[in-house]
Design a protein around this motif. Structure first.
Motif, PDB file in Angstrom:
ATOM      1  N   PRO A 152      -1.864  -4.391  -8.868  1.00  0.00           N
ATOM      2  CA  PRO A 152      -2.210  -3.178  -8.115  1.00  0.00           C
ATOM      3  C   PRO A 152      -2.290  -3.077  -6.478  1.00  0.00           C
ATOM      4  N   ILE A 153      -2.197  -2.018  -6.228  1.00  0.00           N
ATOM      5  CA  ILE A 153      -2.219  -1.794  -4.626  1.00  0.00           C
ATOM      6  C   ILE A 153      -3.146  -0.577  -4.434  1.00  0.00           C
ATOM      7  N   PRO A 154      -3.651  -0.590  -3.050  1.00  0.00           N
ATOM      8  CA  PRO A 154      -4.303   0.814  -2.860  1.00  0.00           C
ATOM      9  C   PRO A 154      -3.349   1.917  -2.500  1.00  0.00           C
ATOM     10  N   PHE A 155      -3.846   3.076  -2.871  1.00  0.00           N
ATOM     11  CA  PHE A 155      -3.078   4.431  -2.821  1.00  0.00           C
ATOM     12  C   PHE A 155      -3.805   5.204  -2.245  1.00  0.00           C
TER      13      PHE A 155
ATOM     14  N   LEU B  37     -13.173   6.268   1.411  1.00  0.00           N
ATOM     15  CA  LEU B  37     -13.774   5.564   2.158  1.00  0.00           C
ATOM     16  C   LEU B  37     -12.868   5.482   3.482  1.00  0.00           C
ATOM     17  N   HIS B  38     -11.784   6.259   3.355  1.00  0.00           N
ATOM     18  CA  HIS B  38     -10.828   5.909   4.575  1.00  0.00           C
ATOM     19  C   HIS B  38     -10.470   7.447   5.202  1.00  0.00           C
ATOM     20  N   THR B  39      -9.935   7.567   6.122  1.00  0.00           N
ATOM     21  CA  THR B  39      -9.491   8.950   6.840  1.00  0.00           C
ATOM     22  C   THR B  39      -8.102   8.694   6.919  1.00  0.00           C
TER      23      THR B  39
ATOM     24  N   ALA C 201       0.973  -1.224   0.128  1.00  0.00           N
ATOM     25  CA  ALA C 201       0.020   0.109   0.043  1.00  0.00           C
ATOM     26  C   ALA C 201       0.887   1.275   0.081  1.00  0.00           C
ATOM     27  N   ALA C 202       0.374   2.335  -0.193  1.00  0.00           N
ATOM     28  CA  ALA C 202       1.010   3.575  -0.418  1.00  0.00           C
ATOM     29  C   ALA C 202       0.244   4.824   0.290  1.00  0.00           C
ATOM     30  N   ALA C 203       0.768   5.589   1.010  1.00  0.00           N
ATOM     31  CA  ALA C 203       0.040   6.673   1.297  1.00  0.00           C
ATOM     32  C   ALA C 203       0.800   8.031   1.195  1.00  0.00           C
ATOM     33  N   LEU C 204       0.102   9.325   0.880  1.00  0.00           N
ATOM     34  CA  LEU C 204       0.564  10.431   0.324  1.00  0.00           C
ATOM     35  C   LEU C 204      -0.312  11.568   0.967  1.00  0.00           C
ATOM     36  N   THR C 205       0.350  12.558   1.511  1.00  0.00           N
ATOM     37  CA  THR C 205      -0.435  13.878   1.627  1.00  0.00           C
ATOM     38  C   THR C 205       0.285  14.852   0.962  1.00  0.00           C
TER      39      THR C 205
ATOM     40  N   ARG D  74      -7.284   1.412   9.523  1.00  0.00           N
ATOM     41  CA  ARG D  74      -8.167   0.702   8.544  1.00  0.00           C
ATOM     42  C   ARG D  74      -7.478   0.584   7.085  1.00  0.00           C
ATOM     43  N   ARG D  75      -6.727   1.576   6.782  1.00  0.00           N
ATOM     44  CA  ARG D  75      -6.212   1.403   5.524  1.00  0.00           C
ATOM     45  C   ARG D  75      -5.133   0.554   5.131  1.00  0.00           C
ATOM     46  N   PHE D  76      -4.551   0.032   6.239  1.00  0.00           N
ATOM     47  CA  PHE D  76      -3.218  -0.916   6.056  1.00  0.00           C
ATOM     48  C   PHE D  76      -3.657  -2.145   6.615  1.00  0.00           C
ATOM     49  N   LEU D  77      -5.085  -2.806   6.599  1.00  0.00           N
ATOM     50  CA  LEU D  77      -5.589  -3.808   7.014  1.00  0.00           C
ATOM     51  C   LEU D  77      -6.368  -4.517   5.981  1.00  0.00           C
TER      52      LEU D  77
END
Length: 518
Positions: free
Chosen positions: A239-242, A455-457, A216-220, A465-468
């Protein structure tokens, strides 16, 4: 590899560091160690990870003076703001320790084998489990709370996911120092090297999200950065969630009675909200709808006076400064007129003057609703509340929408604005300002596009929840089940045969509560 440099935005001076951009070989080694560290994080369980997060919080706190001083020299954000932000980072790690001890986040459910209207049914048990190593991209405007020591890292570690952070080039030394604080805490807990790693350089960041072991990947950050990351992810066979929190204009509607009742107070709040931290917050209000007439005139008069007497604002880097200058010019070309701007003389570094622009609602266009990152706000004057309906429909989705209402404002009009914001934002603020995102269980920091996943914060307890991902066990022997799904386990809330059973925390456990405002 190229040397990593750092710039003090207060004077624009660049200096080299001892850091180097991360090579492909170094990146592969980081990810390999992260994959091994996932087993350790799983092995210490929820309670062990909670202890780790508490230790990380203590480690960051113990280095407060050095971390804040380093960040001040790389961001120009000022000691008070950075000191508060470091407290927010510490609070986030401790909050996720509470989330882990509470245990409800795993959404444990047990359906025992039974006869059903559809015939015999097997024993099925389900809970959320970690995704695996994740990539986090540090934000320019939050060197602590949305970077190496930020909420993405804290929530991912809480979930049981090792983290590889791509450091933001605006604060590489702060990122490295934050990583050192986390690494020291991991060592004290007996953890391996790969729990958290840092990489530098754009090429390393894109290679990171292409790696098959990253889940997974996260960005602000900016829309441009998000598109580059998404393009790299699209090259993957799987693919992975971003999770990206991107641009946002965060409209504020001041209704007529509110302007009449508290014009000066609202002006004070608007000024603080759009100029604080140099206007470099993702929740900065970029649009304020202000009624025509004497009350609106009083409000804007007070706001103009504050802007005109303001000092210069130091922006984080040259790119943001240049984009701010171009953004203001673009808004003026679209019809907005300068209402107030201080004379800051010959500014050094990346310093700019805060700007208040003004336009009549009859001239409003989609261009006026474009985000301009920095200390700029457009005041849109309107005659009738009904005029807002069509214009708000043209404002792009945002993280927030704010409403200031007075005692005499028509409730139907208030509800109409609230309903519009409910459809297009992630958080509705009433008689307040969107900046200052509370770190708590109920918080939601996200929204429709340009958030990449509505769907996520990215702030608050449920950001874990983003990483589960959910995993079900059917007919599995007790010895093979996670402890949270065992019949004798009672320490967390679970849904058993359709009925919610509250948890029974171990003796002496304080489940925690609300975290401090962020």
């Amino acid at each position: 590899m190229n040397v990593v440099s750092t710039v003090d935005p207060r004077d624009g001076r660049r200096r080299e560091t001892d850091l180097r951009e991360t090579s492909r070989q170094e990146l592969a080694a980081h990810i390999s160690r992260a994959s091994e560290a996932a087993e350790w994080l799983a092995g210490i369980g929820r309670v062990g990870r909670a202890a780790l997060l508490d230790e990380i919080a203590a480690s960051i706190e113990s280095r407060r003076a050095d971390l804040v001083a380093t960040a001040e020299g790389e961001t120009g954000l000022g000691h008070a703001r950075l000191d508060f932000e470091l407290t927010r980072a510490v609070v986030q790690f401790r909050m996720f320790g509470d989330v882990l001890r509470d245990g409800g986040y795993v959404e444990a459910a047990i359906d025992h084998a039974a006869e059903t209207p559809l015939g015999p049914a097997p024993d099925v048990r389900r809970m959320l489990v970690p995704l695996g190593p994740v990539a986090v991209f540090g934000a320019s405007n939050f060197p602590f709370a949305f970077s190496v020591a930020g909420g993405d890292t804290a929530s991912a570690l809480a979930a049981g996911c090792p983290v590889v952070v791509k450091a933001h080039p605006s604060h590489p030394l702060t990122s490295q120092a934050s990583g050192d604080a986390i690494a020291a805490a991991v060592r004290r807990q007996g953890g391996p090297e790969g729990v958290v790693a840092i990489v530098h350089g754009q090429d390393a960041g894109l290679a990171l999200v292409r790696h098959p072991a990253v889940r997974a990947a996260a960005l602000t950050g900016s829309l441009a950065a998000a598109r580059a990351i998404q393009a790299a992810i699209d090259e993957r066979p799987q693919p992975i969630p971003f999770y990206g929190e991107l641009s946002s204009v965060n409209p504020i509607v001041v209704l007529p009675a509110a302007a009449t009742e508290r014009a000066g107070q609202i002006a004070d709040g608007l000024f603080a909200s759009f100029t604080g931290s140099g206007g470099q917050l993702c929740t900065k209000p970029g649009l304020a709808f202000v009624p025509s007439g004497p009350a609106g005139d009083e409000l804007l008069g007070s706001l103009r006076d504050q802007v005109a007497s303001a000092g210069g604002a130091v922006l984080l880097n040259e790119r943001i400064r240049d984009a701010f200058v171009e953004g203001e010019a673009r808004l003026e070309r679209a019809g907005a007129q300068v209402s107030a701007r201080p004379d800051i003389g010959s500014a050094t570094g990346f310093t700019v003057a805060p700007v208040l622009l003004e336009i009549d609602i009859s001239r409003f266009s989609a261009e006026i609703a474009d985000e301009c990152f920095g200390p700029l706000m457009v005041a849109v004057r309107y005659d009738e509340v009904a005029d807002l309906d069509a214009v708000l429909a043209a404002v792009p989705p945002s993280l927030t929408g704010s409403i200031h209402a007075g005692t005499d404002d028509d409730r139907a009009a208030v509800r109409r604005v609230a309903d519009r914001f409910a459809a297009t934002t992630g958080r509705i603020v009433f008689d307040g300002y969107p900046t200052g995102v509370r770190v708590s269980w109920a918080q939601h920091h996200g929204g429709p596009w340009p958030s990449t996943n509505s769907l996520h914060t990215s702030v608050g307890a449920t950001s874990i929840r983003r990483f589960l991902r959910p995993l079900a066990w059917q007919g599995v022997p007790d010895w093979l089940l996670p402890e949270e799904l065992g019949d004798g386990f009672r320490e967390i809330p679970r849904r058993v045969d359709g009925r919610l059973e509250p948890g029974e925390p171990a003796a002496g456990h304080d489940p925690g509560g609300d975290a401090a405002p962020g």
